[in-house]
Design a protein around this motif. Structure first.
Motif, PDB file in Angstrom:
ATOM      1  N   ILE A  22       0.838  -1.202   0.000  1.00  0.00           N
ATOM      2  CA  ILE A  22       0.000   0.000   0.000  1.00  0.00           C
ATOM      3  C   ILE A  22       0.875   1.255   0.000  1.00  0.00           C
ATOM      4  N   SER A  23       1.993   1.187   0.717  1.00  0.00           N
ATOM      5  CA  SER A  23       2.929   2.311   0.747  1.00  0.00           C
ATOM      6  C   SER A  23       3.424   2.652  -0.658  1.00  0.00           C
ATOM      7  N   ARG A  24       3.761   1.634  -1.430  1.00  0.00           N
ATOM      8  CA  ARG A  24       4.251   1.878  -2.791  1.00  0.00           C
ATOM      9  C   ARG A  24       3.130   2.388  -3.698  1.00  0.00           C
ATOM     10  N   LEU A  25       1.913   1.917  -3.466  1.00  0.00           N
ATOM     11  CA  LEU A  25       0.777   2.436  -4.239  1.00  0.00           C
ATOM     12  C   LEU A  25       0.567   3.926  -3.953  1.00  0.00           C
ATOM     13  N   LEU A  26       0.656   4.288  -2.690  1.00  0.00           N
ATOM     14  CA  LEU A  26       0.530   5.705  -2.329  1.00  0.00           C
ATOM     15  C   LEU A  26       1.638   6.525  -2.976  1.00  0.00           C
ATOM     16  N   HIS A  27       2.838   5.965  -2.982  1.00  0.00           N
ATOM     17  CA  HIS A  27       3.964   6.657  -3.611  1.00  0.00           C
ATOM     18  C   HIS A  27       3.698   6.879  -5.095  1.00  0.00           C
ATOM     19  N   ASP A  28       3.208   5.847  -5.772  1.00  0.00           N
ATOM     20  CA  ASP A  28       2.894   5.973  -7.201  1.00  0.00           C
ATOM     21  C   ASP A  28       1.838   7.049  -7.445  1.00  0.00           C
TER      22      ASP A  28
END
Length: 353
Positions: A22-28
């Motif tokens: 989820i952290s990487r999705l938010l980053h994207d």
């Protein structure tokens, strides 16, 4: 968007795979929003929180993104130029605010709010400089001229955390007065110039300035330097680990080490040619073999011997009791990786002699 970037950063410290996803999705999504803002300029000027968002997104892009970045982004370069604008005036205005404070019972909220804004700009400048300095160190990239100063010694010295950590207006006024005459710039910092011991962030700024590899053409030094500031850094586990890593990188041909161990890859960067890869292998072989080369001067330092000792110190530190309750900062874990590679190189060289 700043909150999303903060949550994304926080998620990278979790041991839960779903949280990291989820952290990487938010980053994207943050990157998409920032790209959209650039394509469709807003009528309102950028806010301080927008610049903070760019910084946090850049950290994730450099260290934990789905696709590792190869350079700092143009967006980050723009941010660096923005935060460096009038930085001397910002430092002087902070100084003036603190020195013009009346008795703490008469301090107004306006003083505090203005101080927070200016000190945040100063903090952001130092943070950007620290991240930029890590390009040639923790990220193993070719040294290049700084986006900021000719020397990190010109970096404004951040305000002590004791002032930031105050919870009320009265507490802030007292803490600000107690810290009213700190060094304004890194070049002014000496053991006798500090009213309070350095905190972790101040120590990070000093390390970035004194151990910067910006525009350095040497693959490594013959011996690690001992800086005057080494003795005034804070005593935390994180700072000890950063200092040891900085010294390790001084005596290690880090790009050659990463290229050979990565089989022609320097993290996310492919070595440009087979000839360059051969140069890296020769550099690393020469560096490692110095351990067994007889020295005519017993007092002369040998880079690989110093690197081996520092690497062992790093690994002992991270396996010690103090490390059990500590989390390495994003990027700081690279020091453990480098230390492991140094041991791998030395032991491999020894076994093939």
């Amino acid at each position: 968007m700043l909150r999303a970037a903060m949550v994304a950063i926080d998620g990278q410290y979790s041991n839960d795979a779903e949280t990291k996803r989820i952290s990487r999705l938010l980053h994207d999504r943050c990157i998409k929003m920032l790209n959209k803002r650039e394509r469709e300029p807003m009528s309102e000027p950028d806010r301080l929180c927008d610049h903070q968002t760019v910084f946090l997104v850049e950290i994730l892009s450099q260290y934990r993104a789905r696709r590792a970045a190869k350079t700092l982004s143009p967006r980050f370069g723009t941010l660096c130029h923005k935060v460096a604008e009038n930085f001397r005036q910002t430092s002087l205005r902070l100084f003036d605010i603190v020195h013009s404070l009346p008795r703490h019972e008469n301090v107004s909220l306006t003083h505090w709010i203005k101080w927070i804004e200016l000190a945040t700009w100063q903090h952001l400048l130092a943070s950007c400089y620290i991240l930029e300095s890590q390009q040639a160190t923790l990220l193993g990239r070719e040294p290049s001229p700084s986006l900021f100063f000719d020397s990190g010694m010109e970096l404004p010295f951040p305000t002590h955390s004791s002032v930031w950590d105050t919870a009320t207006l009265a507490e802030w006024a007292i803490a600000a007065k107690q810290n009213s005459s700190p060094p304004l710039y890194v070049y002014e910092v000496t053991p006798g110039s500090l009213l309070l011991p350095c905190d972790t962030f101040q120590s990070s700024a000093l390390l970035a300035a004194h151990y910067s590899h910006v525009d350095t053409n040497l693959a490594y030094f013959n011996a690690p330097t001992v800086e005057e500031v080494d003795h005034i850094l804070d005593d935390s586990f994180v700072t000890k680990q950063k200092l040891l890593t900085a010294k390790l990188l001084q005596v290690t041909p880090i790009r050659a080490l990463l290229a050979v161990s990565g089989e022609s890859w320097i993290l996310s960067e492919k070595v440009a040619s087979s000839q360059q890869f051969a140069v890296f292998k020769n550099t690393l072989r020469t560096w490692a073999s110095q351990i067994w080369t007889p020295s005519t001067n017993s007092s002369q330092s040998v880079a690989s011997k110093d690197a081996l000792k520092i690497a062992v110190d790093i690994l002992q530190l991270v396996m010690g009791k103090q490390a059990q309750c500590c989390e390495l900062n994003m990027g700081s874990d690279m020091g453990v990786y480098f230390a492991s590679l140094v041991l791998w190189t030395i032991t491999t060289t020894a076994s093939t002699r």
